[in-house]
Design a protein around this motif. Structure first.
Motif: not given
Length: 140
Positions: A31-34, A11-18, A44-50
């Motif tokens: 948005l799709s990656y997120c 999920s961290q890789d996906l968030v970085r890509k997003a 994942d707070i970082q993913a929700h915030y992004l």
């Protein structure tokens, strides 16, 4: 039939890509990656915030507010989520709700020293965020 395993993406890789895609203005892909990251790691707070920030950038304010509320449910003192939620309410003409969020944010900021960095803010200090809030209060 191949025995080669497909590498697992975190999920961290996906968030970085997003985040990279969002920075490049490719919001639909970001948005799709997120969304994929959140499917892998629902807390994942970082993913929700992004996710919220991308939705806000896309002017999908109701969805952005829902995403920000999820962030605040998971991490109630996340200052930038509160700030963003207040800003969206202000843009939507919901002054009373915006003021409530800004006041909550100001109270939470009392826990920070002036030079403390604010997480998720791109190097904003507590002093700078306080000044932004004071400016808002003077204008409203």
């Amino acid at each position: 039939e191949s025995n080669v395993e497909t590498p697992k993406i975190s999920s961290q890789d996906l968030v970085r890509k997003a985040r990279t895609l969002a920075d490049q203005g490719q919001l639909d892909q970001a948005l799709s990656y997120c969304t994929q990251a959140l499917e892998l790691q629902k807390l994942d707070i970082q993913a929700h915030y992004l996710h919220a920030m991308i939705l806000q950038e896309m002017e999908r304010y109701d969805e952005a507010k829902q995403a920000l509320r999820r962030v605040l449910f998971l991490q109630p003192n996340m200052l930038m989520a509160t700030y963003t939620l207040a800003s969206i309410e202000q843009k939507s003409g919901k002054r009373k709700e915006a003021l409530r969020h800004f006041d909550n944010l100001y109270r939470t900021l009392t826990l920070f020293q002036d030079d403390d960095p604010i997480p998720y803010s791109d190097n904003l200090s507590a002093r700078q965020l306080r000044e932004m809030l004071m400016q808002f209060r003077m204008e409203n």
